[in-house]
Design a protein around this motif. Structure first.
Motif, PDB file in Angstrom:
ATOM      1  N   LEU A 123      -6.826   1.613  18.099  1.00  0.00           N
ATOM      2  CA  LEU A 123      -5.895   1.790  16.984  1.00  0.00           C
ATOM      3  C   LEU A 123      -4.542   2.176  17.568  1.00  0.00           C
ATOM      4  O   LEU A 123      -4.436   3.175  18.276  1.00  0.00           O
ATOM      5  N   ASP A 124      -3.538   1.383  17.290  1.00  0.00           N
ATOM      6  CA  ASP A 124      -2.187   1.655  17.788  1.00  0.00           C
ATOM      7  C   ASP A 124      -1.343   2.173  16.627  1.00  0.00           C
ATOM      8  O   ASP A 124      -0.870   1.398  15.801  1.00  0.00           O
ATOM      9  N   ALA A 125      -1.163   3.505  16.573  1.00  0.00           N
ATOM     10  CA  ALA A 125      -0.423   4.119  15.468  1.00  0.00           C
ATOM     11  C   ALA A 125       1.064   3.808  15.552  1.00  0.00           C
ATOM     12  O   ALA A 125       1.736   3.703  14.522  1.00  0.00           O
ATOM     13  N   LEU A 126       1.588   3.646  16.756  1.00  0.00           N
ATOM     14  CA  LEU A 126       3.014   3.386  16.920  1.00  0.00           C
ATOM     15  C   LEU A 126       3.402   2.026  16.350  1.00  0.00           C
ATOM     16  O   LEU A 126       4.360   1.900  15.591  1.00  0.00           O
ATOM     17  N   ASN A 127       2.630   0.987  16.705  1.00  0.00           N
ATOM     18  CA  ASN A 127       2.916  -0.374  16.225  1.00  0.00           C
ATOM     19  C   ASN A 127       2.162  -0.730  14.952  1.00  0.00           C
ATOM     20  O   ASN A 127       2.312  -1.828  14.431  1.00  0.00           O
ATOM     21  N   TRP A 143       0.839  -1.190   0.000  1.00  0.00           N
ATOM     22  CA  TRP A 143       0.000   0.000   0.000  1.00  0.00           C
ATOM     23  C   TRP A 143       0.872   1.237   0.000  1.00  0.00           C
ATOM     24  O   TRP A 143       1.892   1.293   0.667  1.00  0.00           O
ATOM     25  N   ASP A 144       0.427   2.256  -0.716  1.00  0.00           N
ATOM     26  CA  ASP A 144       1.142   3.527  -0.652  1.00  0.00           C
ATOM     27  C   ASP A 144       0.583   4.342   0.509  1.00  0.00           C
ATOM     28  O   ASP A 144      -0.400   3.971   1.141  1.00  0.00           O
ATOM     29  N   GLU A 145       1.212   5.459   0.800  1.00  0.00           N
ATOM     30  CA  GLU A 145       0.825   6.276   1.956  1.00  0.00           C
ATOM     31  C   GLU A 145      -0.611   6.790   1.854  1.00  0.00           C
ATOM     32  O   GLU A 145      -1.314   6.871   2.857  1.00  0.00           O
ATOM     33  N   GLN A 146      -1.057   7.110   0.656  1.00  0.00           N
ATOM     34  CA  GLN A 146      -2.417   7.628   0.480  1.00  0.00           C
ATOM     35  C   GLN A 146      -3.457   6.567   0.837  1.00  0.00           C
ATOM     36  O   GLN A 146      -4.452   6.850   1.512  1.00  0.00           O
ATOM     37  N   GLN A 147      -3.238   5.325   0.410  1.00  0.00           N
ATOM     38  CA  GLN A 147      -4.173   4.245   0.726  1.00  0.00           C
ATOM     39  C   GLN A 147      -4.161   3.939   2.224  1.00  0.00           C
ATOM     40  O   GLN A 147      -5.213   3.690   2.820  1.00  0.00           O
ATOM     41  N   LEU A 148      -2.989   3.962   2.843  1.00  0.00           N
ATOM     42  CA  LEU A 148      -2.906   3.725   4.283  1.00  0.00           C
ATOM     43  C   LEU A 148      -3.618   4.842   5.057  1.00  0.00           C
ATOM     44  O   LEU A 148      -4.284   4.582   6.057  1.00  0.00           O
ATOM     45  N   GLU A 149      -3.489   6.056   4.569  1.00  0.00           N
ATOM     46  CA  GLU A 149      -4.175   7.185   5.198  1.00  0.00           C
ATOM     47  C   GLU A 149      -5.694   7.029   5.095  1.00  0.00           C
ATOM     48  O   GLU A 149      -6.434   7.306   6.044  1.00  0.00           O
ATOM     49  N   GLU A 150      -6.163   6.561   3.941  1.00  0.00           N
ATOM     50  CA  GLU A 150      -7.603   6.341   3.755  1.00  0.00           C
ATOM     51  C   GLU A 150      -8.103   5.239   4.699  1.00  0.00           C
ATOM     52  O   GLU A 150      -9.150   5.398   5.339  1.00  0.00           O
ATOM     53  N   PHE A 151      -7.360   4.126   4.798  1.00  0.00           N
ATOM     54  CA  PHE A 151      -7.729   3.053   5.735  1.00  0.00           C
ATOM     55  C   PHE A 151      -7.784   3.600   7.154  1.00  0.00           C
ATOM     56  O   PHE A 151      -8.719   3.324   7.902  1.00  0.00           O
ATOM     57  N   SER A 152      -6.777   4.378   7.531  1.00  0.00           N
ATOM     58  CA  SER A 152      -6.712   4.931   8.878  1.00  0.00           C
ATOM     59  C   SER A 152      -7.919   5.824   9.155  1.00  0.00           C
ATOM     60  O   SER A 152      -8.534   5.737  10.220  1.00  0.00           O
TER      61      SER A 152
END
Length: 113
Positions: free
Chosen positions: A85-89, A43-52
């Protein structure tokens, strides 16, 4: 009329070659398993941001989500509520079917809210 090995016209020369060695069978089975194997998407950063963003909205609303989780040999779906949601891990804590599970964000194939 049922044919057997002594029937005229049967291929007697190759009748004994129906045997397969255990090493060949193991290699063939391994090859079949590798053919069915899936690979983890990148996944690219944009897709990960959308999931988040979608996960945060679902957690804030307390609504159920369906996660399609990566497994190289099977399709795994988890439906439940997001607890943390654990952003660190980069993990998600989800209660699915009465069990609490931790899923890595990189293992999410798709998300249905």
């Amino acid at each position: 009329m049922k044919e057997n090995k002594l029937t005229p016209g049967s291929n007697m020369r190759w009748e004994s070659s129906r045997m397969i060695l255990p090493e060949h069978r193991e290699m063939w089975l391994r090859h079949q398993k590798e053919d069915r194997m899936k690979f983890r998407p990148l996944w690219d950063e944009q897709q990960l941001e959308e999931f988040s963003h979608r996960l945060q909205e679902a957690m804030a609303a307390g609504s159920e989500v369906t996660l399609h989780v990566f497994d190289p040999y099977a399709e795994i779906k988890m439906t439940g509520k997001i607890l943390h949601l654990d952003a660190l891990n980069k993990t998600i804590k989800i209660e699915a079917g009465g069990d609490v599970r931790h899923v890595g964000v990189q293992d999410i194939m798709d998300l249905e809210t």
